[in-house]
Design a protein around this motif. Structure first.
Motif, PDB file in Angstrom:
ATOM      1  N   MET A   1     -68.235 -40.791-103.754  1.00  0.00           N
ATOM      2  CA  MET A   1     -67.594 -39.726-102.995  1.00  0.00           C
ATOM      3  C   MET A   1     -68.577 -39.207-101.946  1.00  0.00           C
ATOM      4  N   THR A   2     -68.150 -39.216-100.707  1.00  0.00           N
ATOM      5  CA  THR A   2     -69.030 -38.715 -99.654  1.00  0.00           C
ATOM      6  C   THR A   2     -68.795 -37.233 -99.447  1.00  0.00           C
ATOM      7  N   HIS A   3     -69.886 -36.535 -99.224  1.00  0.00           N
ATOM      8  CA  HIS A   3     -69.794 -35.102 -98.979  1.00  0.00           C
ATOM      9  C   HIS A   3     -69.765 -34.877 -97.473  1.00  0.00           C
ATOM     10  N   LEU A   4     -68.692 -34.285 -97.009  1.00  0.00           N
ATOM     11  CA  LEU A   4     -68.566 -34.011 -95.588  1.00  0.00           C
ATOM     12  C   LEU A   4     -69.363 -32.771 -95.221  1.00  0.00           C
ATOM     13  N   ASN A   5     -69.860 -32.759 -93.996  1.00  0.00           N
ATOM     14  CA  ASN A   5     -70.544 -31.569 -93.503  1.00  0.00           C
ATOM     15  C   ASN A   5     -69.546 -30.422 -93.441  1.00  0.00           C
ATOM     16  N   PRO A   6     -70.027 -29.175 -93.570  1.00  0.00           N
ATOM     17  CA  PRO A   6     -69.121 -28.030 -93.546  1.00  0.00           C
ATOM     18  C   PRO A   6     -68.276 -27.970 -92.265  1.00  0.00           C
ATOM     19  N   LEU A   7     -67.026 -27.565 -92.444  1.00  0.00           N
ATOM     20  CA  LEU A   7     -66.098 -27.422 -91.322  1.00  0.00           C
ATOM     21  C   LEU A   7     -66.044 -25.958 -90.911  1.00  0.00           C
ATOM     22  N   LEU A   8     -66.304 -25.703 -89.634  1.00  0.00           N
ATOM     23  CA  LEU A   8     -66.274 -24.350 -89.102  1.00  0.00           C
ATOM     24  C   LEU A   8     -65.141 -24.210 -88.090  1.00  0.00           C
ATOM     25  N   LEU A   9     -64.378 -23.155 -88.217  1.00  0.00           N
ATOM     26  CA  LEU A   9     -63.336 -22.813 -87.245  1.00  0.00           C
ATOM     27  C   LEU A   9     -63.908 -21.727 -86.346  1.00  0.00           C
ATOM     28  N   ILE A  10     -63.874 -21.962 -85.040  1.00  0.00           N
ATOM     29  CA  ILE A  10     -64.351 -20.976 -84.071  1.00  0.00           C
ATOM     30  C   ILE A  10     -63.127 -20.433 -83.330  1.00  0.00           C
ATOM     31  N   ILE A  11     -62.932 -19.119 -83.396  1.00  0.00           N
ATOM     32  CA  ILE A  11     -61.809 -18.479 -82.713  1.00  0.00           C
ATOM     33  C   ILE A  11     -62.376 -17.600 -81.604  1.00  0.00           C
ATOM     34  N   ASP A  12     -62.121 -17.995 -80.361  1.00  0.00           N
ATOM     35  CA  ASP A  12     -62.630 -17.246 -79.208  1.00  0.00           C
ATOM     36  C   ASP A  12     -61.725 -17.576 -78.023  1.00  0.00           C
ATOM     37  N   ASP A  13     -61.359 -16.571 -77.234  1.00  0.00           N
ATOM     38  CA  ASP A  13     -60.489 -16.850 -76.091  1.00  0.00           C
ATOM     39  C   ASP A  13     -61.275 -17.183 -74.826  1.00  0.00           C
ATOM     40  N   ASP A  14     -62.583 -17.237 -74.925  1.00  0.00           N
ATOM     41  CA  ASP A  14     -63.423 -17.625 -73.793  1.00  0.00           C
ATOM     42  C   ASP A  14     -63.787 -19.102 -73.944  1.00  0.00           C
ATOM     43  N   GLU A  15     -63.242 -19.920 -73.057  1.00  0.00           N
ATOM     44  CA  GLU A  15     -63.421 -21.375 -73.131  1.00  0.00           C
ATOM     45  C   GLU A  15     -64.897 -21.778 -73.119  1.00  0.00           C
ATOM     46  N   MET A  16     -65.693 -21.111 -72.292  1.00  0.00           N
ATOM     47  CA  MET A  16     -67.123 -21.443 -72.206  1.00  0.00           C
ATOM     48  C   MET A  16     -67.823 -21.144 -73.537  1.00  0.00           C
ATOM     49  N   ASN A  17     -67.516 -19.998 -74.148  1.00  0.00           N
ATOM     50  CA  ASN A  17     -68.114 -19.679 -75.454  1.00  0.00           C
ATOM     51  C   ASN A  17     -67.749 -20.735 -76.478  1.00  0.00           C
ATOM     52  N   LEU A  18     -66.476 -21.149 -76.490  1.00  0.00           N
ATOM     53  CA  LEU A  18     -66.039 -22.181 -77.442  1.00  0.00           C
ATOM     54  C   LEU A  18     -66.823 -23.473 -77.246  1.00  0.00           C
ATOM     55  N   GLU A  19     -66.955 -23.890 -75.988  1.00  0.00           N
ATOM     56  CA  GLU A  19     -67.654 -25.145 -75.705  1.00  0.00           C
ATOM     57  C   GLU A  19     -69.114 -25.074 -76.125  1.00  0.00           C
ATOM     58  N   VAL A  20     -69.782 -23.982 -75.766  1.00  0.00           N
ATOM     59  CA  VAL A  20     -71.203 -23.839 -76.083  1.00  0.00           C
ATOM     60  C   VAL A  20     -71.420 -23.814 -77.600  1.00  0.00           C
ATOM     61  N   MET A  21     -70.639 -22.989 -78.309  1.00  0.00           N
ATOM     62  CA  MET A  21     -70.800 -22.906 -79.765  1.00  0.00           C
ATOM     63  C   MET A  21     -70.482 -24.234 -80.439  1.00  0.00           C
ATOM     64  N   THR A  22     -69.447 -24.914 -79.972  1.00  0.00           N
ATOM     65  CA  THR A  22     -69.078 -26.212 -80.541  1.00  0.00           C
ATOM     66  C   THR A  22     -70.234 -27.208 -80.415  1.00  0.00           C
ATOM     67  N   VAL A  23     -70.805 -27.299 -79.234  1.00  0.00           N
ATOM     68  CA  VAL A  23     -71.911 -28.235 -79.011  1.00  0.00           C
ATOM     69  C   VAL A  23     -73.085 -27.912 -79.939  1.00  0.00           C
ATOM     70  N   TYR A  24     -73.490 -26.647 -79.983  1.00  0.00           N
ATOM     71  CA  TYR A  24     -74.643 -26.269 -80.808  1.00  0.00           C
ATOM     72  C   TYR A  24     -74.388 -26.499 -82.291  1.00  0.00           C
ATOM     73  N   LEU A  25     -73.203 -26.137 -82.752  1.00  0.00           N
ATOM     74  CA  LEU A  25     -72.900 -26.300 -84.176  1.00  0.00           C
ATOM     75  C   LEU A  25     -72.804 -27.776 -84.551  1.00  0.00           C
TER      76      LEU A  25
END
Length: 127
Positions: free
Chosen positions: A1-25
């Motif tokens: 059984m493989t352990h998947l990395n944690p899944l994070l949901l990011i809720i933000d209405d600022d597209e740039m914030n979403l993109e930046v946080m997604t890349v870093y995470l």
């Protein structure tokens, strides 16, 4: 059984914030999904059941506090880790986050190493 990395949901209405946080995470080995509104975020949370939900305190259609309260009322998401993020943190925001049932409250910072370190601390701390 493989352990998947944690899944994070990011809720933000600022597209740039979403993109930046997604890349870093994702560079820190988290899997991410995103939502652009409180309503969409609640739908994504109940559909995907992420390990952690990062929600902006101020959304166009709602607030992070309202989203948090709604997720706490749903048995599918009531035990999920919820972090409220804000650009302008003050004591009142922290109190609102606590009252809404958030696990933690962090200031949005694009000091990425500090942001990722804080997420990792929260993910590994006992609840």
């Amino acid at each position: 059984m493989t352990h998947l990395n944690p899944l994070l949901l990011i809720i933000d209405d600022d597209e740039m914030n979403l993109e930046v946080m997604t890349v870093y995470l994702e560079l820190a080995n988290y899997r991410t999904i995103t939502a652009h509104s409180g309503k969409q975020g609640i739908q994504m949370a109940t559909q995907h059941l992420p390990d952690m939900i990062l929600v902006d305190a101020r959304l166009q259609d709602s607030t992070g506090y309202e989203v948090c309260k709604q997720l706490r009322l749903d048995e599918r998401t009531q035990d999920k880790m919820i972090i409220i993020m804000t650009a302008l943190a003050d004591k009142e925001d922290e109190i609102l986050a606590e009252k809404a049932g958030a696990d933690d409250f962090i200031q949005k910072s694009f000091n990425t190493s500090a942001f990722i370190k804080r997420i990792e601390e929260i993910m590994t701390s006992p609840r």
